[in-house]
Design a protein around this motif. Structure first.
Motif, PDB file in Angstrom:
ATOM      1  N   ALA A 147     -28.096 -28.266 -90.432  1.00  0.00           N
ATOM      2  CA  ALA A 147     -27.981 -26.985 -91.132  1.00  0.00           C
ATOM      3  C   ALA A 147     -27.874 -27.215 -92.627  1.00  0.00           C
ATOM      4  CB  ALA A 147     -26.747 -26.233 -90.625  1.00  0.00           C
ATOM      5  N   GLU A 148     -28.696 -26.468 -93.370  1.00  0.00           N
ATOM      6  CA  GLU A 148     -28.545 -26.441 -94.834  1.00  0.00           C
ATOM      7  C   GLU A 148     -27.569 -25.309 -95.097  1.00  0.00           C
ATOM      8  OE1 GLU A 148     -31.849 -27.232 -97.526  1.00  0.00           O
ATOM      9  OE2 GLU A 148     -33.132 -27.310 -95.766  1.00  0.00           O
ATOM     10  N   VAL A 149     -26.327 -25.670 -95.372  1.00  0.00           N
ATOM     11  CA  VAL A 149     -25.243 -24.693 -95.244  1.00  0.00           C
ATOM     12  C   VAL A 149     -24.931 -23.870 -96.492  1.00  0.00           C
ATOM     13  CG1 VAL A 149     -24.103 -25.895 -93.344  1.00  0.00           C
ATOM     14  CG2 VAL A 149     -23.530 -26.504 -95.705  1.00  0.00           C
ATOM     15  N   ASP A 150     -25.426 -24.294 -97.663  1.00  0.00           N
ATOM     16  CA  ASP A 150     -25.048 -23.532 -98.865  1.00  0.00           C
ATOM     17  C   ASP A 150     -25.546 -22.101 -98.778  1.00  0.00           C
ATOM     18  OD1 ASP A 150     -23.479 -25.342-100.164  1.00  0.00           O
ATOM     19  OD2 ASP A 150     -25.186 -26.371-101.097  1.00  0.00           O
ATOM     20  N   GLY A 151     -24.636 -21.156 -98.816  1.00  0.00           N
ATOM     21  CA  GLY A 151     -24.992 -19.737 -98.771  1.00  0.00           C
ATOM     22  C   GLY A 151     -25.431 -19.263 -97.393  1.00  0.00           C
ATOM     23  N   LEU A 152     -25.300 -20.083 -96.387  1.00  0.00           N
ATOM     24  CA  LEU A 152     -25.774 -19.715 -95.046  1.00  0.00           C
ATOM     25  C   LEU A 152     -24.784 -18.761 -94.373  1.00  0.00           C
ATOM     26  CD1 LEU A 152     -27.987 -20.321 -92.894  1.00  0.00           C
ATOM     27  CD2 LEU A 152     -26.535 -22.184 -92.078  1.00  0.00           C
ATOM     28  N   GLU A 153     -25.305 -17.630 -93.923  1.00  0.00           N
ATOM     29  CA  GLU A 153     -24.448 -16.629 -93.275  1.00  0.00           C
ATOM     30  C   GLU A 153     -23.881 -17.208 -91.973  1.00  0.00           C
ATOM     31  OE1 GLU A 153     -24.937 -12.079 -91.956  1.00  0.00           O
ATOM     32  OE2 GLU A 153     -26.359 -12.809 -93.471  1.00  0.00           O
ATOM     33  N   GLY A 154     -22.603 -16.970 -91.755  1.00  0.00           N
ATOM     34  CA  GLY A 154     -21.974 -17.450 -90.514  1.00  0.00           C
ATOM     35  C   GLY A 154     -21.359 -18.825 -90.661  1.00  0.00           C
ATOM     36  N   PHE A 155     -21.525 -19.442 -91.841  1.00  0.00           N
ATOM     37  CA  PHE A 155     -20.938 -20.767 -92.075  1.00  0.00           C
ATOM     38  C   PHE A 155     -19.692 -20.627 -92.927  1.00  0.00           C
ATOM     39  CE2 PHE A 155     -20.434 -24.496 -94.877  1.00  0.00           C
ATOM     40  CZ  PHE A 155     -20.221 -25.458 -93.903  1.00  0.00           C
ATOM     41  N   GLU A 156     -18.622 -21.272 -92.492  1.00  0.00           N
ATOM     42  CA  GLU A 156     -17.371 -21.178 -93.265  1.00  0.00           C
ATOM     43  C   GLU A 156     -16.703 -22.545 -93.371  1.00  0.00           C
ATOM     44  OE1 GLU A 156     -13.141 -18.890 -92.924  1.00  0.00           O
ATOM     45  OE2 GLU A 156     -14.752 -18.256 -91.582  1.00  0.00           O
ATOM     46  N   ARG A 157     -16.326 -22.884 -94.595  1.00  0.00           N
ATOM     47  CA  ARG A 157     -15.551 -24.111 -94.809  1.00  0.00           C
ATOM     48  C   ARG A 157     -14.082 -23.740 -94.689  1.00  0.00           C
ATOM     49  NH1 ARG A 157     -19.692 -27.326 -97.767  1.00  0.00           N
ATOM     50  NH2 ARG A 157     -21.061 -25.759 -98.649  1.00  0.00           N
ATOM     51  N   VAL A 171     -29.878 -21.116 -87.547  1.00  0.00           N
ATOM     52  CA  VAL A 171     -30.527 -22.313 -88.103  1.00  0.00           C
ATOM     53  C   VAL A 171     -31.940 -22.361 -87.510  1.00  0.00           C
ATOM     54  CG1 VAL A 171     -30.393 -24.840 -88.244  1.00  0.00           C
ATOM     55  CG2 VAL A 171     -28.294 -23.509 -88.135  1.00  0.00           C
ATOM     56  N   PRO A 172     -32.950 -22.625 -88.339  1.00  0.00           N
ATOM     57  CA  PRO A 172     -34.310 -22.668 -87.781  1.00  0.00           C
ATOM     58  C   PRO A 172     -34.435 -23.705 -86.663  1.00  0.00           C
ATOM     59  CG  PRO A 172     -34.356 -22.807 -90.175  1.00  0.00           C
ATOM     60  CD  PRO A 172     -32.919 -22.904 -89.767  1.00  0.00           C
ATOM     61  N   VAL A 173     -35.198 -23.352 -85.635  1.00  0.00           N
ATOM     62  CA  VAL A 173     -35.433 -24.290 -84.531  1.00  0.00           C
ATOM     63  C   VAL A 173     -36.060 -25.587 -85.067  1.00  0.00           C
ATOM     64  CG1 VAL A 173     -36.895 -24.624 -82.486  1.00  0.00           C
ATOM     65  CG2 VAL A 173     -35.541 -22.547 -82.724  1.00  0.00           C
ATOM     66  N   ALA A 174     -36.799 -25.455 -86.170  1.00  0.00           N
ATOM     67  CA  ALA A 174     -37.447 -26.628 -86.790  1.00  0.00           C
ATOM     68  C   ALA A 174     -36.425 -27.643 -87.306  1.00  0.00           C
ATOM     69  CB  ALA A 174     -38.330 -26.163 -87.934  1.00  0.00           C
ATOM     70  N   ASN A 175     -35.129 -27.288 -87.303  1.00  0.00           N
ATOM     71  CA  ASN A 175     -34.102 -28.219 -87.795  1.00  0.00           C
ATOM     72  C   ASN A 175     -33.490 -29.087 -86.704  1.00  0.00           C
ATOM     73  OD1 ASN A 175     -34.595 -26.918 -90.167  1.00  0.00           O
ATOM     74  ND2 ASN A 175     -32.463 -26.571 -90.684  1.00  0.00           N
ATOM     75  N   LEU A 176     -34.024 -28.965 -85.491  1.00  0.00           N
ATOM     76  CA  LEU A 176     -33.558 -29.858 -84.412  1.00  0.00           C
ATOM     77  C   LEU A 176     -33.971 -31.283 -84.768  1.00  0.00           C
ATOM     78  CD1 LEU A 176     -32.568 -30.141 -81.351  1.00  0.00           C
ATOM     79  CD2 LEU A 176     -35.012 -30.090 -80.786  1.00  0.00           C
ATOM     80  N   LEU A 177     -33.064 -32.242 -84.560  1.00  0.00           N
ATOM     81  CA  LEU A 177     -33.435 -33.650 -84.798  1.00  0.00           C
ATOM     82  C   LEU A 177     -33.983 -34.230 -83.498  1.00  0.00           C
ATOM     83  CD1 LEU A 177     -30.739 -35.509 -86.955  1.00  0.00           C
ATOM     84  CD2 LEU A 177     -33.028 -34.756 -87.635  1.00  0.00           C
ATOM     85  N   GLY A 178     -35.179 -34.771 -83.572  1.00  0.00           N
ATOM     86  CA  GLY A 178     -35.817 -35.309 -82.360  1.00  0.00           C
ATOM     87  C   GLY A 178     -36.820 -34.309 -81.820  1.00  0.00           C
ATOM     88  N   GLU A 179     -37.650 -34.817 -80.898  1.00  0.00           N
ATOM     89  CA  GLU A 179     -38.763 -33.973 -80.445  1.00  0.00           C
ATOM     90  C   GLU A 179     -38.367 -32.924 -79.437  1.00  0.00           C
ATOM     91  OE1 GLU A 179     -41.740 -36.751 -79.310  1.00  0.00           O
ATOM     92  OE2 GLU A 179     -42.083 -37.314 -81.408  1.00  0.00           O
ATOM     93  N   GLU A 180     -37.259 -33.170 -78.735  1.00  0.00           N
ATOM     94  CA  GLU A 180     -36.840 -32.168 -77.749  1.00  0.00           C
ATOM     95  C   GLU A 180     -35.329 -32.075 -77.706  1.00  0.00           C
ATOM     96  OE1 GLU A 180     -38.389 -33.614 -74.050  1.00  0.00           O
ATOM     97  OE2 GLU A 180     -37.296 -35.483 -74.178  1.00  0.00           O
TER      98      GLU A 180
END
Ligand SMILES: Cc1cc2nc3c(=O)[nH]c(=O)nc-3n(C[C@H](O)[C@H](O)[C@H](O)COP(=O)(O)OP(=O)(O)OC[C@H]3O[C@@H](n4cnc5c(N)ncnc54)[C@H](O)[C@@H]3O)c2cc1C
Length: 388
Positions: A195-205, A229-238
Protein backbone atom coordinates in the motif's frame (compact mmCIF):
# COMPACT_ATOMS: atom_id res chain seq x y z
CA UNK A 1 48.43 -5.97 29.63
CA UNK A 2 47.46 -3.25 27.18
CA UNK A 3 47.30 -5.83 24.41
CA UNK A 4 44.68 -7.89 26.22
CA UNK A 5 42.52 -4.83 26.51
CA UNK A 6 42.57 -3.95 22.82
CA UNK A 7 39.75 -5.39 20.75
CA UNK A 8 41.30 -7.45 17.98
CA UNK A 9 41.77 -5.82 14.62
CA UNK A 10 40.22 -8.02 12.04
CA UNK A 11 38.99 -7.48 8.51
CA UNK A 12 35.94 -9.51 7.52
CA UNK A 13 36.50 -11.62 4.42
CA UNK A 14 33.43 -10.05 2.78
CA UNK A 15 34.79 -6.59 3.50
CA UNK A 16 38.14 -7.20 1.76
CA UNK A 17 36.52 -6.45 -1.57
CA UNK A 18 37.60 -2.86 -2.43
CA UNK A 19 34.09 -1.92 -3.29
CA UNK A 20 32.73 -3.12 0.05
CA UNK A 21 35.48 -1.37 2.00
CA UNK A 22 34.51 1.84 0.19
CA UNK A 23 30.94 1.33 1.40
CA UNK A 24 32.22 0.82 4.95
CA UNK A 25 33.99 4.20 4.75
CA UNK A 26 31.02 5.92 3.15
CA UNK A 27 28.62 4.52 5.75
CA UNK A 28 30.96 5.43 8.63
CA UNK A 29 31.06 9.05 7.42
CA UNK A 30 27.29 9.11 6.94
CA UNK A 31 26.50 7.85 10.45
CA UNK A 32 29.16 10.10 12.02
CA UNK A 33 27.72 13.20 10.34
CA UNK A 34 24.03 12.59 9.86
CA UNK A 35 23.01 10.33 12.71
CA UNK A 36 25.25 10.08 15.79
CA UNK A 37 25.19 13.82 16.63
CA UNK A 38 21.38 13.80 16.45
CA UNK A 39 20.60 10.59 18.36
CA UNK A 40 19.41 12.38 21.51
CA UNK A 41 17.07 14.58 19.46
CA UNK A 42 15.79 11.60 17.46
CA UNK A 43 15.06 9.85 20.75
CA UNK A 44 13.07 12.87 22.01
CA UNK A 45 11.01 13.17 18.84
CA UNK A 46 10.67 9.37 18.48
CA UNK A 47 11.79 9.45 14.87
CA UNK A 48 14.65 10.46 12.63
CA UNK A 49 14.18 13.46 10.33
CA UNK A 50 12.78 12.93 6.87
CA UNK A 51 16.03 14.59 5.70
CA UNK A 52 18.00 11.74 7.29
CA UNK A 53 16.37 9.32 4.87
CA UNK A 54 17.03 11.66 1.96
CA UNK A 55 20.66 12.08 3.05
CA UNK A 56 21.09 8.29 3.22
CA UNK A 57 19.63 8.07 -0.27
CA UNK A 58 21.88 10.85 -1.58
CA UNK A 59 24.91 9.07 -0.10
CA UNK A 60 23.94 5.96 -2.09
CA UNK A 61 23.39 3.82 1.00
CA UNK A 62 19.71 2.95 0.56
CA UNK A 63 18.83 -0.13 -1.51
CA UNK A 64 22.52 -0.68 -1.97
CA UNK A 65 21.99 -4.32 -2.95
CA UNK A 66 19.24 -3.50 -5.45
CA UNK A 67 20.27 -3.45 -9.15
CA UNK A 68 21.18 -0.08 -10.64
CA UNK A 69 18.39 -0.29 -13.21
CA UNK A 70 15.96 0.21 -10.30
CA UNK A 71 17.95 3.06 -8.79
CA UNK A 72 19.87 0.88 -6.32
CA UNK A 73 23.58 0.53 -5.70
CA UNK A 74 23.98 -2.68 -7.70
CA UNK A 75 25.76 -4.42 -4.81
CA UNK A 76 25.30 -7.66 -2.91
CA UNK A 77 24.39 -8.45 0.68
CA UNK A 78 28.06 -7.78 1.53
CA UNK A 79 27.46 -4.11 0.70
CA UNK A 80 24.25 -4.17 2.73
CA UNK A 81 26.16 -5.76 5.63
CA UNK A 82 28.79 -3.01 5.42
CA UNK A 83 26.13 -0.36 6.06
CA UNK A 84 24.51 -2.42 8.84
CA UNK A 85 27.89 -3.01 10.45
CA UNK A 86 28.70 0.70 10.52
CA UNK A 87 25.22 1.47 11.83
CA UNK A 88 25.84 -0.95 14.71
CA UNK A 89 29.29 0.48 15.28
CA UNK A 90 27.79 3.99 15.35
CA UNK A 91 25.37 2.94 18.10
CA UNK A 92 22.47 4.05 15.89
CA UNK A 93 19.17 2.47 16.82
CA UNK A 94 17.00 5.15 15.24
CA UNK A 95 17.16 4.83 11.45
CA UNK A 96 15.10 1.82 10.33
CA UNK A 97 17.63 1.09 7.61
CA UNK A 98 17.38 -2.67 7.72
CA UNK A 99 13.57 -2.79 7.45
CA UNK A 100 13.65 -0.36 4.54
CA UNK A 101 16.67 -1.51 2.57
CA UNK A 102 17.44 -5.10 3.55
CA UNK A 103 13.82 -6.25 3.90
CA UNK A 104 11.07 -4.23 2.17
CA UNK A 105 13.13 -3.40 -0.94
CA UNK A 106 13.92 -7.09 -1.31
CA UNK A 107 10.27 -8.14 -1.15
CA UNK A 108 9.61 -5.76 -4.03
CA UNK A 109 12.74 -6.83 -5.91
CA UNK A 110 12.13 -10.56 -5.49
CA UNK A 111 8.35 -10.79 -5.93
CA UNK A 112 7.40 -7.53 -7.65
CA UNK A 113 6.43 -7.25 -11.30
CA UNK A 114 8.63 -5.14 -13.56
CA UNK A 115 6.10 -2.32 -13.28
CA UNK A 116 6.06 -2.50 -9.46
CA UNK A 117 9.86 -2.48 -9.28
CA UNK A 118 10.09 0.55 -11.57
CA UNK A 119 7.38 2.32 -9.61
CA UNK A 120 8.71 1.83 -6.08
CA UNK A 121 12.39 0.96 -5.96
CA UNK A 122 13.92 4.18 -7.39
CA UNK A 123 11.97 6.26 -4.85
CA UNK A 124 12.99 3.89 -2.06
CA UNK A 125 16.63 4.24 -3.13
CA UNK A 126 16.42 8.04 -2.98
CA UNK A 127 14.78 7.98 0.46
CA UNK A 128 11.67 9.69 -0.88
CA UNK A 129 9.58 6.60 -0.15
CA UNK A 130 10.29 4.88 3.19
CA UNK A 131 9.35 1.23 3.55
CA UNK A 132 7.71 -0.68 6.39
CA UNK A 133 6.54 -4.25 6.78
CA UNK A 134 3.35 -4.97 8.69
CA UNK A 135 3.18 -8.58 9.86
CA UNK A 136 2.55 -8.48 13.60
CA UNK A 137 -0.95 -7.94 15.00
CA UNK A 138 -2.10 -7.26 18.54
CA UNK A 139 -3.24 -10.86 18.91
CA UNK A 140 -0.46 -12.64 17.03
CA UNK A 141 3.26 -12.27 16.42
CA UNK A 142 5.20 -15.52 16.41
CA UNK A 143 2.27 -17.48 15.02
CA UNK A 144 2.01 -15.57 11.76
CA UNK A 145 -0.39 -18.09 10.27
CA UNK A 146 -3.08 -16.70 12.56
CA UNK A 147 -3.10 -13.13 11.30
CA UNK A 148 -6.59 -11.65 10.96
CA UNK A 149 -6.14 -8.63 8.71
CA UNK A 150 -8.23 -9.25 5.63
CA UNK A 151 -7.92 -8.08 2.03
CA UNK A 152 -11.23 -8.77 0.30
CA UNK A 153 -11.29 -8.43 -3.46
CA UNK A 154 -13.82 -5.99 -4.88
CA UNK A 155 -13.43 -5.19 -8.57
CA UNK A 156 -9.93 -3.81 -9.17
CA UNK A 157 -9.28 -3.23 -5.47
CA UNK A 158 -8.54 -5.06 -2.28
CA UNK A 159 -10.52 -3.73 0.64
CA UNK A 160 -8.20 -4.06 3.61
CA UNK A 161 -9.39 -4.23 7.23
CA UNK A 162 -7.42 -4.94 10.37
CA UNK A 163 -4.70 -3.63 12.61
CA UNK A 164 -0.99 -4.16 13.06
CA UNK A 165 1.30 -3.33 15.93
CA UNK A 166 4.99 -2.75 16.71
CA UNK A 167 5.59 -1.57 13.13
CA UNK A 168 9.04 -0.07 12.56
CA UNK A 169 9.28 3.10 10.38
CA UNK A 170 5.59 3.77 10.92
CA UNK A 171 5.78 7.56 11.02
CA UNK A 172 7.81 8.01 7.86
CA UNK A 173 6.58 5.00 5.90
CA UNK A 174 5.03 5.79 2.53
CA UNK A 175 5.09 2.18 1.36
CA UNK A 176 3.80 -0.60 3.59
CA UNK A 177 3.99 -4.30 2.75
CA UNK A 178 0.92 -5.70 4.50
CA UNK A 179 0.57 -9.33 5.42
CA UNK A 180 -3.13 -9.96 4.87
CA UNK A 181 -5.58 -12.78 4.49
CA UNK A 182 -6.97 -13.03 0.96
CA UNK A 183 -8.15 -16.60 1.33
CA UNK A 184 -9.19 -19.06 4.02
CA UNK A 185 -7.55 -20.07 7.28
CA UNK A 186 -3.89 -21.03 7.65
CA UNK A 187 -0.77 -20.22 5.69
CA UNK A 188 -2.28 -20.75 2.23
CA UNK A 189 -4.72 -17.88 2.72
CA UNK A 190 -2.01 -15.25 3.25
CA UNK A 191 -0.82 -12.70 0.67
CA UNK A 192 1.49 -9.68 0.64
CA UNK A 193 -0.16 -6.48 -0.50
CA UNK A 194 1.72 -3.23 -0.96
CA UNK A 195 0.00 0.00 0.00
CA UNK A 196 1.16 3.49 -0.88
CA UNK A 197 -0.25 4.93 2.30
CA UNK A 198 0.31 8.69 2.15
CA UNK A 199 -3.13 10.29 2.04
CA UNK A 200 -4.80 6.90 1.55
CA UNK A 201 -8.36 6.80 2.87
CA UNK A 202 -8.86 4.20 5.59
CA UNK A 203 -5.20 4.23 6.65
CA UNK A 204 -4.33 5.43 10.13
CA UNK A 205 -1.03 5.68 11.95
CA UNK A 206 -1.62 4.93 15.63
CA UNK A 207 0.17 6.29 18.65
CA UNK A 208 3.96 6.15 18.95
CA UNK A 209 4.72 3.25 21.25
CA UNK A 210 6.82 4.00 24.34
CA UNK A 211 9.57 1.41 24.31
CA UNK A 212 12.32 0.29 26.71
CA UNK A 213 14.96 1.44 24.23
CA UNK A 214 15.39 2.42 20.56
CA UNK A 215 13.57 5.65 21.37
CA UNK A 216 14.55 7.30 18.10
CA UNK A 217 12.74 4.61 16.16
CA UNK A 218 9.18 5.36 15.00
CA UNK A 219 7.37 2.24 16.15
CA UNK A 220 3.58 2.49 15.99
CA UNK A 221 0.33 0.68 15.52
CA UNK A 222 -1.29 0.86 12.08
CA UNK A 223 -5.00 0.54 11.37
CA UNK A 224 -6.77 -0.22 8.10
CA UNK A 225 -10.51 0.50 7.77
CA UNK A 226 -12.04 -0.31 4.39
CA UNK A 227 -8.73 0.81 2.92
CA UNK A 228 -8.70 0.32 -0.86
CA UNK A 229 -5.51 -0.88 -2.52
CA UNK A 230 -5.31 -1.66 -6.24
CA UNK A 231 -5.29 -5.39 -7.03
CA UNK A 232 -2.18 -4.58 -9.10
CA UNK A 233 -0.33 -4.08 -5.77
CA UNK A 234 -0.37 -7.78 -4.89
CA UNK A 235 3.20 -9.09 -4.62
CA UNK A 236 3.63 -12.22 -6.72
CA UNK A 237 1.60 -13.61 -9.57
CA UNK A 238 -1.23 -15.04 -7.53
CA UNK A 239 -2.82 -14.83 -4.12
CA UNK A 240 -1.86 -17.18 -1.30
CA UNK A 241 1.93 -16.91 -1.76
CA UNK A 242 2.51 -14.60 1.21
CA UNK A 243 3.57 -17.13 3.80
CA UNK A 244 6.02 -18.78 1.43
CA UNK A 245 7.39 -15.34 0.46
CA UNK A 246 7.87 -14.43 4.13
CA UNK A 247 9.65 -17.69 4.94
CA UNK A 248 11.93 -17.17 1.98
CA UNK A 249 12.94 -13.61 2.92
CA UNK A 250 13.17 -13.96 6.70
CA UNK A 251 16.71 -15.42 6.65
CA UNK A 252 18.04 -12.17 5.18
CA UNK A 253 16.15 -10.18 7.81
CA UNK A 254 17.64 -12.37 10.54
CA UNK A 255 21.15 -12.05 9.18
CA UNK A 256 20.72 -8.27 8.99
CA UNK A 257 19.81 -8.27 12.70
CA UNK A 258 22.91 -10.36 13.44
CA UNK A 259 25.21 -7.89 11.64
CA UNK A 260 23.88 -5.00 13.72
CA UNK A 261 24.13 -7.10 16.88
CA UNK A 262 27.82 -7.82 16.47
CA UNK A 263 28.55 -4.24 15.37
CA UNK A 264 26.91 -2.87 18.52
CA UNK A 265 28.72 -5.38 20.76
CA UNK A 266 32.03 -4.41 19.12
CA UNK A 267 31.32 -0.76 19.91
CA UNK A 268 30.46 -1.62 23.53
CA UNK A 269 33.83 -3.30 24.01
CA UNK A 270 35.65 -0.31 22.54
CA UNK A 271 33.76 2.08 24.83
CA UNK A 272 34.43 -0.05 27.91
CA UNK A 273 38.14 -0.38 27.12
CA UNK A 274 38.48 3.40 26.74
CA UNK A 275 36.52 4.11 29.94
CA UNK A 276 38.50 1.57 31.96
CA UNK A 277 41.68 3.48 31.19
CA UNK A 278 40.24 6.87 32.16
CA UNK A 279 38.25 6.08 35.29
CA UNK A 280 40.15 5.82 38.55
CA UNK A 281 39.18 4.09 41.76
CA UNK A 282 41.35 3.48 44.83
CA UNK A 283 44.04 5.63 43.22
CA UNK A 284 44.42 3.58 40.06
CA UNK A 285 42.67 3.21 36.68
CA UNK A 286 39.94 0.59 36.93
CA UNK A 287 41.74 -1.18 34.07
CA UNK A 288 44.39 -2.12 36.62
CA UNK A 289 41.95 -4.42 38.44
CA UNK A 290 42.12 -7.99 37.32
CA UNK A 291 38.35 -8.29 37.23
CA UNK A 292 38.07 -5.42 34.74
CA UNK A 293 40.85 -6.79 32.56
CA UNK A 294 39.36 -10.27 32.54
CA UNK A 295 35.91 -8.94 31.71
CA UNK A 296 37.35 -7.03 28.77
CA UNK A 297 39.42 -10.00 27.66
CA UNK A 298 36.29 -12.16 27.74
CA UNK A 299 33.97 -9.77 25.93
CA UNK A 300 36.55 -9.01 23.23
CA UNK A 301 36.87 -12.77 22.69
CA UNK A 302 33.09 -13.15 22.52
CA UNK A 303 32.87 -10.41 19.91
CA UNK A 304 35.66 -11.88 17.83
CA UNK A 305 34.02 -15.31 17.91
CA UNK A 306 30.65 -13.79 17.00
CA UNK A 307 32.24 -11.84 14.21
CA UNK A 308 33.89 -14.86 12.65
CA UNK A 309 30.61 -16.78 12.72
CA UNK A 310 28.82 -13.75 11.30
CA UNK A 311 31.36 -13.41 8.50
CA UNK A 312 30.90 -17.05 7.61
CA UNK A 313 27.13 -16.55 7.41
CA UNK A 314 27.43 -13.36 5.36
CA UNK A 315 29.81 -15.17 3.01
CA UNK A 316 27.32 -18.05 2.65
CA UNK A 317 24.46 -15.64 1.99
CA UNK A 318 26.41 -13.75 -0.67
CA UNK A 319 26.91 -17.12 -2.39
CA UNK A 320 23.18 -17.89 -2.01
CA UNK A 321 23.85 -20.80 0.35
CA UNK A 322 22.59 -19.55 3.72
CA UNK A 323 19.77 -21.81 4.86
CA UNK A 324 16.96 -20.82 7.22
CA UNK A 325 18.35 -22.80 10.17
CA UNK A 326 21.80 -21.22 9.94
CA UNK A 327 20.29 -17.73 9.64
CA UNK A 328 18.28 -18.54 12.79
CA UNK A 329 21.46 -19.64 14.55
CA UNK A 330 23.13 -16.36 13.58
CA UNK A 331 20.15 -14.32 14.79
CA UNK A 332 19.62 -15.96 18.15
CA UNK A 333 23.24 -16.48 19.08
CA UNK A 334 24.65 -13.09 18.09
CA UNK A 335 21.79 -11.22 19.77
CA UNK A 336 22.34 -13.25 22.94
CA UNK A 337 26.05 -12.37 22.72
CA UNK A 338 25.17 -8.72 22.09
CA UNK A 339 22.98 -8.47 25.21
CA UNK A 340 25.48 -10.30 27.39
CA UNK A 341 28.53 -8.36 26.15
CA UNK A 342 26.81 -4.98 26.47
CA UNK A 343 25.60 -5.84 29.99
CA UNK A 344 29.12 -6.75 31.09
CA UNK A 345 30.59 -3.65 29.43
CA UNK A 346 27.98 -1.48 31.15
CA UNK A 347 29.13 -2.84 34.52
CA UNK A 348 32.59 -1.44 33.83
CA UNK A 349 31.02 2.05 33.77
CA UNK A 350 29.50 1.71 37.24
CA UNK A 351 26.68 4.23 37.81
CA UNK A 352 27.55 6.19 34.67
CA UNK A 353 26.62 3.10 32.67
CA UNK A 354 23.05 3.55 33.82
CA UNK A 355 22.85 7.16 32.62
CA UNK A 356 21.26 7.60 29.21
CA UNK A 357 23.71 10.34 28.28
CA UNK A 358 26.34 7.60 28.08
CA UNK A 359 26.15 5.65 24.81
CA UNK A 360 26.66 2.36 26.68
CA UNK A 361 23.30 2.88 28.43
CA UNK A 362 21.53 3.43 25.10
CA UNK A 363 23.23 0.35 23.69
CA UNK A 364 21.97 -1.64 26.67
CA UNK A 365 18.36 -0.46 26.34
CA UNK A 366 18.37 -0.83 22.57
CA UNK A 367 19.82 -4.33 22.56
CA UNK A 368 17.08 -6.12 24.44
CA UNK A 369 14.55 -6.16 21.64
CA UNK A 370 17.00 -7.83 19.29
CA UNK A 371 16.13 -11.14 21.00
CA UNK A 372 12.45 -10.49 20.29
CA UNK A 373 11.84 -9.08 16.81
CA UNK A 374 12.61 -10.74 13.50
CA UNK A 375 11.29 -13.92 15.13
CA UNK A 376 11.95 -14.44 18.84
CA UNK A 377 15.07 -16.34 19.85
CA UNK A 378 12.83 -19.17 21.07
CA UNK A 379 11.27 -19.44 17.62
CA UNK A 380 14.81 -19.46 16.15
CA UNK A 381 15.62 -22.49 18.30
CA UNK A 382 12.40 -24.17 17.18
CA UNK A 383 13.41 -23.68 13.54
CA UNK A 384 16.95 -24.93 14.17
CA UNK A 385 15.74 -27.99 16.06
CA UNK A 386 13.39 -28.92 13.21
CA UNK A 387 16.36 -29.00 10.84
CA UNK A 388 18.34 -31.45 12.98
C1 LIG B 1 10.66 -2.60 18.71
C2 LIG B 1 9.93 -3.60 17.88
C3 LIG B 1 9.93 -3.46 16.50
C4 LIG B 1 9.21 -4.36 15.72
N1 LIG B 1 9.11 -4.16 14.36
C5 LIG B 1 8.24 -4.91 13.64
C6 LIG B 1 7.96 -4.60 12.27
O1 LIG B 1 8.54 -3.66 11.67
N2 LIG B 1 7.04 -5.36 11.62
C7 LIG B 1 6.39 -6.39 12.21
O2 LIG B 1 5.56 -7.03 11.57
N3 LIG B 1 6.65 -6.73 13.51
C8 LIG B 1 7.55 -6.00 14.24
N4 LIG B 1 7.79 -6.31 15.55
C9 LIG B 1 7.09 -7.43 16.15
C10 LIG B 1 7.96 -8.62 16.48
O3 LIG B 1 8.40 -9.26 15.32
C11 LIG B 1 7.14 -9.52 17.41
O4 LIG B 1 7.04 -8.84 18.65
C12 LIG B 1 7.76 -10.88 17.59
O5 LIG B 1 7.67 -11.62 16.40
C13 LIG B 1 7.09 -11.68 18.73
O6 LIG B 1 5.71 -11.69 18.61
P1 LIG B 1 4.80 -11.31 19.88
O7 LIG B 1 5.29 -10.01 20.38
O8 LIG B 1 3.39 -11.40 19.47
O9 LIG B 1 5.13 -12.41 20.95
P2 LIG B 1 4.41 -13.91 21.15
O10 LIG B 1 4.35 -14.50 19.80
O11 LIG B 1 3.12 -13.61 21.85
O12 LIG B 1 5.43 -14.58 22.06
C14 LIG B 1 5.45 -14.42 23.48
C15 LIG B 1 6.52 -15.35 24.07
O13 LIG B 1 6.17 -16.72 23.77
C16 LIG B 1 7.24 -17.34 23.11
N5 LIG B 1 6.73 -18.29 22.12
C17 LIG B 1 5.73 -18.10 21.22
N6 LIG B 1 5.57 -19.19 20.47
C18 LIG B 1 6.49 -20.10 20.90
C19 LIG B 1 6.82 -21.44 20.53
N7 LIG B 1 6.19 -22.07 19.52
N8 LIG B 1 7.80 -22.06 21.19
C20 LIG B 1 8.45 -21.43 22.19
N9 LIG B 1 8.20 -20.19 22.58
C21 LIG B 1 7.22 -19.53 21.96
C22 LIG B 1 8.01 -16.23 22.41
O14 LIG B 1 9.33 -16.63 22.14
C23 LIG B 1 7.90 -15.14 23.46
O15 LIG B 1 8.89 -15.32 24.42
C24 LIG B 1 8.55 -5.45 16.32
C25 LIG B 1 8.61 -5.60 17.72
C26 LIG B 1 9.27 -4.70 18.49
C27 LIG B 1 9.25 -4.88 19.98
Amino acid sequence: MADILKPPTYVSPWARDDDVSEVLKLARTFFEREVTPHLARFAEQHQVDKETWLAAGAAGLLCISVPEEYGGGGGTFAHEAAVLWEQGRAGDDALGYSVHSSIVAHYVLTYGSEEQKQRWLPRMASGELVGAIAMTEPSTGSDLQRIRTTARREGDSYVVNGSKTFITNSSHAGLVVIVARTGGEGSKGISLIVAEVDGLEGFERGRVLQKVGQHGQDTRELAFTDMRVPVANLLGEEEGQGFYQLMHQLPQERLAIAVGAVGAADLAVELAVAYSKEREAFGAPIASFQNTRFTLAEVSTDVLAARTFLDWCVGLHVEGRLDAATASRAKYWTTDVQCDVIDRCLQVFGGYGYMLEYPIARLYAGARVQKIYGGTNEIMKELISRSL
